[in-house]
Design an enzyme around this catalytic site. Structure first.
Site, PDB file in Angstrom:
ATOM      1  N   HIS A   1      46.142   3.857  -6.772  1.00 14.38           N
ATOM      2  CA  HIS A   1      47.587   3.896  -6.589  1.00 14.38           C
ATOM      3  C   HIS A   1      48.180   5.100  -7.300  1.00 14.38           C
ATOM      4  O   HIS A   1      47.545   5.717  -8.134  1.00 14.38           O
ATOM      5  CB  HIS A   1      48.242   2.611  -7.105  1.00 14.38           C
ATOM      6  CG  HIS A   1      48.045   2.391  -8.577  1.00 14.38           C
ATOM      7  ND1 HIS A   1      46.971   1.683  -9.075  1.00 14.38           N
ATOM      8  CD2 HIS A   1      48.763   2.785  -9.658  1.00 14.38           C
ATOM      9  CE1 HIS A   1      47.048   1.655 -10.394  1.00 14.38           C
ATOM     10  NE2 HIS A   1      48.129   2.321 -10.776  1.00 14.38           N
TER      11      HIS A   1
ATOM     12  N   GLU B   1      52.576   1.833  -7.884  1.00 10.15           N
ATOM     13  CA  GLU B   1      52.898   0.916  -8.975  1.00 10.15           C
ATOM     14  C   GLU B   1      54.227   1.345  -9.587  1.00 10.15           C
ATOM     15  O   GLU B   1      54.401   2.501  -9.959  1.00 10.15           O
ATOM     16  CB  GLU B   1      51.799   0.948 -10.037  1.00 10.15           C
ATOM     17  CG  GLU B   1      52.027  -0.046 -11.150  1.00 10.15           C
ATOM     18  CD  GLU B   1      50.896  -0.041 -12.172  1.00 10.15           C
ATOM     19  OE1 GLU B   1      50.874  -0.967 -12.999  1.00 10.15           O
ATOM     20  OE2 GLU B   1      50.054   0.879 -12.148  1.00 10.15           O
TER      21      GLU B   1
END
Length: 131
Positions: A72, A122
């Site tokens: 991510h 995130e």
């Protein structure tokens, strides 16, 4: 000494991805370079020199296989709960807010967003390690 300058993701639809990253994270186009076979779009938050490079390979119509190696990208925000509520209001996909602890020590409060091509982002509460 090195300094990270950008991360790159391959996308299918430039307009859809630009709209998502503008609405979700306030990223603006810093540069755009069109080539015969591909286009590079560099997005940036005006407060940060780090960029997200969107690569559009022309003629591709099938989604990319993200495999099991991609993790991510992470961004910090001042109020993760308010940001999560904003994502819900905008209809942007997001997991529930979670907290990560190491023993009794809080490490992070966060949620994951998903862009139109399936990439995870995130969203972390600013503070502690992420000041």
């Amino acid at each position: 000494m090195s300094k990270p300058v950008h991360s790159m993701v391959r996308i299918l639809d430039e307009a859809r991805s630009r709209d998502y990253y503008a609405r979700a994270f306030g990223l603006e186009v810093a540069d755009r370079f069109d080539f015969p076979d591909f286009t590079l779009i560099y997005l940036r938050d005006p407060a940060s020199p780090f960029e997200l490079e969107l690569t559009v390979n022309k003629g591709r119509s099938e989604p990319y296989n993200l495999g099991d190696g991609y993790g991510h990208i992470a961004v910090v925000v001042d109020d993760v709960e308010a940001e999560h509520a904003r994502f819900a209001k905008e209809g942007l996909p997001a997991t529930s807010v979670k907290e990560l602890k190491h023993g009794d020590t809080p490490l992070a409060k966060f949620f994951f967003a998903t862009d139109p091509d399936g990439y995870k982002i995130e969203v972390i509460q600013r503070g502690g390690r992420f000041a």
